[in-house]
Design a protein around this motif. Sequence first.
Motif, PDB file in Angstrom:
ATOM      1  N   SER A 394       0.807  -1.230   0.000  1.00 21.17           N
ATOM      2  CA  SER A 394       0.000   0.000   0.000  1.00 21.17           C
ATOM      3  C   SER A 394       0.838   1.277   0.000  1.00 21.17           C
ATOM      4  CB  SER A 394      -0.940   0.006   1.205  1.00 21.17           C
ATOM      5  OG  SER A 394      -0.189  -0.034   2.379  1.00 21.17           O
ATOM      6  N   GLU A 395       2.078   1.207   0.502  1.00 27.66           N
ATOM      7  CA  GLU A 395       2.859   2.453   0.576  1.00 27.66           C
ATOM      8  C   GLU A 395       3.429   2.873  -0.786  1.00 27.66           C
ATOM      9  OE1 GLU A 395       3.555  -0.360   2.185  1.00 27.66           O
ATOM     10  OE2 GLU A 395       5.663  -0.898   1.882  1.00 27.66           O
ATOM     11  N   LYS A 396       3.371   1.993  -1.788  1.00 25.88           N
ATOM     12  CA  LYS A 396       3.949   2.318  -3.111  1.00 25.88           C
ATOM     13  C   LYS A 396       2.915   3.008  -3.999  1.00 25.88           C
ATOM     14  CE  LYS A 396       7.782  -0.221  -2.615  1.00 25.88           C
ATOM     15  NZ  LYS A 396       9.132   0.204  -2.664  1.00 25.88           N
ATOM     16  N   SER A 397       3.428   3.913  -4.836  1.00 23.37           N
ATOM     17  CA  SER A 397       2.493   4.568  -5.762  1.00 23.37           C
ATOM     18  C   SER A 397       2.857   4.198  -7.196  1.00 23.37           C
ATOM     19  CB  SER A 397       2.564   6.081  -5.591  1.00 23.37           C
ATOM     20  OG  SER A 397       3.896   6.488  -5.815  1.00 23.37           O
ATOM     21  N   GLY A 398       3.120   2.950  -7.421  1.00 22.53           N
ATOM     22  CA  GLY A 398       3.486   2.491  -8.761  1.00 22.53           C
ATOM     23  C   GLY A 398       4.929   2.072  -8.778  1.00 22.53           C
ATOM     24  N   LEU A 399       5.257   1.228  -9.741  1.00 21.89           N
ATOM     25  CA  LEU A 399       6.622   0.710  -9.831  1.00 21.89           C
ATOM     26  C   LEU A 399       7.101   0.808 -11.276  1.00 21.89           C
ATOM     27  CD1 LEU A 399       6.165  -2.430  -7.582  1.00 21.89           C
ATOM     28  CD2 LEU A 399       7.568  -0.454  -7.032  1.00 21.89           C
ATOM     29  N   TYR A 400       8.430   0.809 -11.422  1.00 19.09           N
ATOM     30  CA  TYR A 400       9.016   0.960 -12.754  1.00 19.09           C
ATOM     31  C   TYR A 400       9.612  -0.365 -13.231  1.00 19.09           C
ATOM     32  CZ  TYR A 400       8.449   5.906 -11.991  1.00 19.09           C
ATOM     33  OH  TYR A 400       7.894   7.127 -11.765  1.00 19.09           O
ATOM     34  N   GLU A 401       9.753  -0.463 -14.538  1.00 15.72           N
ATOM     35  CA  GLU A 401      10.432  -1.596 -15.144  1.00 15.72           C
ATOM     36  C   GLU A 401      11.778  -1.794 -14.426  1.00 15.72           C
ATOM     37  OE1 GLU A 401      11.391  -1.104 -19.285  1.00 15.72           O
ATOM     38  OE2 GLU A 401      12.794  -2.792 -19.157  1.00 15.72           O
ATOM     39  N   GLY A 402      12.071  -3.032 -14.083  1.00 10.48           N
ATOM     40  CA  GLY A 402      13.343  -3.332 -13.407  1.00 10.48           C
ATOM     41  C   GLY A 402      13.211  -3.343 -11.892  1.00 10.48           C
ATOM     42  N   ASP A 403      12.159  -2.705 -11.348  1.00 11.71           N
ATOM     43  CA  ASP A 403      11.972  -2.732  -9.888  1.00 11.71           C
ATOM     44  C   ASP A 403      11.715  -4.161  -9.427  1.00 11.71           C
ATOM     45  OD1 ASP A 403      12.286  -0.042  -9.682  1.00 11.71           O
ATOM     46  OD2 ASP A 403      10.170   0.434  -9.302  1.00 11.71           O
ATOM     47  N   LYS A 404      12.151  -4.434  -8.207  1.00 13.30           N
ATOM     48  CA  LYS A 404      11.935  -5.773  -7.637  1.00 13.30           C
ATOM     49  C   LYS A 404      10.559  -5.836  -6.975  1.00 13.30           C
ATOM     50  CE  LYS A 404      16.257  -7.744  -7.713  1.00 13.30           C
ATOM     51  NZ  LYS A 404      16.694  -7.402  -9.053  1.00 13.30           N
ATOM     52  N   VAL A 405       9.860  -6.952  -7.213  1.00 14.23           N
ATOM     53  CA  VAL A 405       8.526  -7.135  -6.599  1.00 14.23           C
ATOM     54  C   VAL A 405       8.435  -8.537  -6.007  1.00 14.23           C
ATOM     55  CG1 VAL A 405       7.126  -5.527  -7.958  1.00 14.23           C
ATOM     56  CG2 VAL A 405       7.612  -7.799  -8.878  1.00 14.23           C
ATOM     57  N   ASP A 406       7.549  -8.682  -5.030  1.00 12.80           N
ATOM     58  CA  ASP A 406       7.223 -10.020  -4.518  1.00 12.80           C
ATOM     59  C   ASP A 406       6.153 -10.615  -5.418  1.00 12.80           C
ATOM     60  OD1 ASP A 406       8.918  -9.946  -2.397  1.00 12.80           O
ATOM     61  OD2 ASP A 406       7.416  -9.280  -0.943  1.00 12.80           O
ATOM     62  N   VAL A 407       6.344 -11.866  -5.787  1.00  9.43           N
ATOM     63  CA  VAL A 407       5.313 -12.555  -6.578  1.00  9.43           C
ATOM     64  C   VAL A 407       4.869 -13.790  -5.791  1.00  9.43           C
ATOM     65  CG1 VAL A 407       4.717 -13.657  -8.770  1.00  9.43           C
ATOM     66  CG2 VAL A 407       6.379 -11.782  -8.726  1.00  9.43           C
ATOM     67  N   LEU A 408       3.575 -13.837  -5.529  1.00  7.11           N
ATOM     68  CA  LEU A 408       2.999 -14.988  -4.835  1.00  7.11           C
ATOM     69  C   LEU A 408       2.716 -16.044  -5.897  1.00  7.11           C
ATOM     70  CD1 LEU A 408       1.643 -15.997  -2.150  1.00  7.11           C
ATOM     71  CD2 LEU A 408      -0.463 -15.081  -3.088  1.00  7.11           C
ATOM     72  N   VAL A 409       3.417 -17.163  -5.811  1.00  5.14           N
ATOM     73  CA  VAL A 409       3.270 -18.186  -6.851  1.00  5.14           C
ATOM     74  C   VAL A 409       1.983 -18.968  -6.584  1.00  5.14           C
ATOM     75  CG1 VAL A 409       4.323 -20.224  -7.902  1.00  5.14           C
ATOM     76  CG2 VAL A 409       5.760 -18.332  -7.108  1.00  5.14           C
ATOM     77  N   MET A 410       1.138 -19.043  -7.605  1.00  3.62           N
ATOM     78  CA  MET A 410      -0.133 -19.770  -7.444  1.00  3.62           C
ATOM     79  C   MET A 410       0.047 -21.169  -8.010  1.00  3.62           C
ATOM     80  SD  MET A 410      -2.774 -16.781  -8.473  1.00  3.62           S
ATOM     81  CE  MET A 410      -4.337 -17.474  -7.992  1.00  3.62           C
ATOM     82  N   THR A 411      -0.370 -22.160  -7.223  1.00  2.00           N
ATOM     83  CA  THR A 411      -0.164 -23.544  -7.694  1.00  2.00           C
ATOM     84  C   THR A 411      -1.492 -24.177  -8.058  1.00  2.00           C
ATOM     85  OG1 THR A 411      -0.135 -24.136  -5.370  1.00  2.00           O
ATOM     86  CG2 THR A 411       1.976 -24.010  -6.489  1.00  2.00           C
TER      87      THR A 411
END
Length: 411
Positions: A394-411
């Motif tokens: 919630s604290e982010k206001s958008g991200l740029y190409e190359g930024d690191k993100v958490d990805v929740l892997v769905m199985t």
Amino acid sequence: MEFFQAISFEKAKESIIHSLRHIRADQEKVDLPQALHRIAATHVIAQENLPPFSRSTVDGFAVRSADTFGASESAPSLFLVAGEVSMGAAASMTLQPGEAVIIPTGGMLPPGADAVVMVEHSEQPDDQTALITKMVAPGENVVMKGEDLSIGTTIVAEGQKITSPHIGALAAAGMASVNVRKKIFVTILSTGDELVDITATAEVGQIRDTNSYALAAMLEAYGCEVRRWGIVKDRYEDFSKALADALSYSDVVVISGGSSVGTRDYTVQAIKGMNQAQLLFHGLAIKPGKPTIYGIVGSVPVFGLPGHPVAAMTICELLVKLAIRQLQGHQEASSRHTLVASLTRNIPSAPGRDDFFPAKLFKQEGQYRATPLFGKSGLIHLLTEADGLIHIPSEKSGLYEGDKVDVLVMT
Ligand SMILES: Nc1nc2c(c(=O)[nH]1)N[C@H]1C(S)=C(S)[C@@H](COP(=O)(O)OP(=O)(O)OC[C@H]3O[C@@H](n4cnc5c(N)ncnc54)[C@H](O)[C@@H]3O)O[C@H]1N2
Ligand code: MOO
């Protein structure tokens, strides 16, 4: 104009955990093969040492390691062959200094021996004599008694999910049955006058019930027993009756649709109308899934998931599964299925709200990369193409190409 008070994703998780803190699924004893992927209801403690005796890990000669000191190809050490250990039988002899005993891989180390020389590092000029051509250290080529599991070791902790290696360890320790939490029984109700079942012909204006099938599949894969109750029409009385019925035999009730603020969205009303009902939240600062509802009736948690399929599945992944883990006392870290990836393109996001975007993952130069799949939350194909969900806190206001993100892997 805001219709409901949206609470944060973090507060929603806390609220669910807090509401279920005293509620646990019952225990049952199951045969070991049936325990796979179930949640251990108690610690399982080793009652025996594993292995129960010190064993050789190679074919060769059991020796006292000190007797091999200085042995080499050019100056082999001479040993008297004092016998042979048979597989599956106790070693009958006690090794004396200067003696070696023929031993198979897995054979019991005779008392007096503390190491095994591989047969490749020996010569036998005759039956009574062995020439050892390589030194061994104490414990070399041996698994010591209790080295794998010693008496008192926790094989599976209460709240752990039992995996195939656990099944192996439990088998080795002689545990033929295990106490586990009962499977969580979830009932899914689909609401909406526009819905028809997949077996019916969809007339103009009607759509097939997607969510109850998708959610049931997701929760069955998560180890739940699931009943699809069917489609409930947008009438308060029908809805209320269906909910009361589902509550009477379920551990969790999931309602799809009717979570928003339309005049026929009866979920909140129906939950509030039940005995011992508590509505805990309606509205989340999260996208998708803003109109999510959560309440508890007696000891049964009730979720009202938004009708749009991507929203329904996202909230099921994030919050319904959390409630199920809580009911089972499952200790899994929430980060377990999260990986870090760098974005392949910019993502817009509003601060003050947790955003989840379906994403495709691939690997480039040893790093994960995530491509967000943009689209409306009514489009189920976004999830069929996705490997996971990008989480933008919630604290982010958008991200740029190359930024690191958490990805929740769905199985
Ligand atoms: N004025 C506003 N309208 C809406 C808002 C809002 O804040 N203000 N929120 C939107 C959001 S976001 C969502 S999500 C939906 C949630 O709506 P409901 O949970 O009340 O669900 P329905 O109105 O019943 O359906 C929404 C949508 O999903 C389709 N649907 C419903 N059930 C199923 C199903 N089992 N399988 C497949 N598709 C289903 C339904 O036909 C609608 O198209 O509200 C927005 N509106
Ligand atoms: O919040 Mo809704 O769940 O985006 O479609």
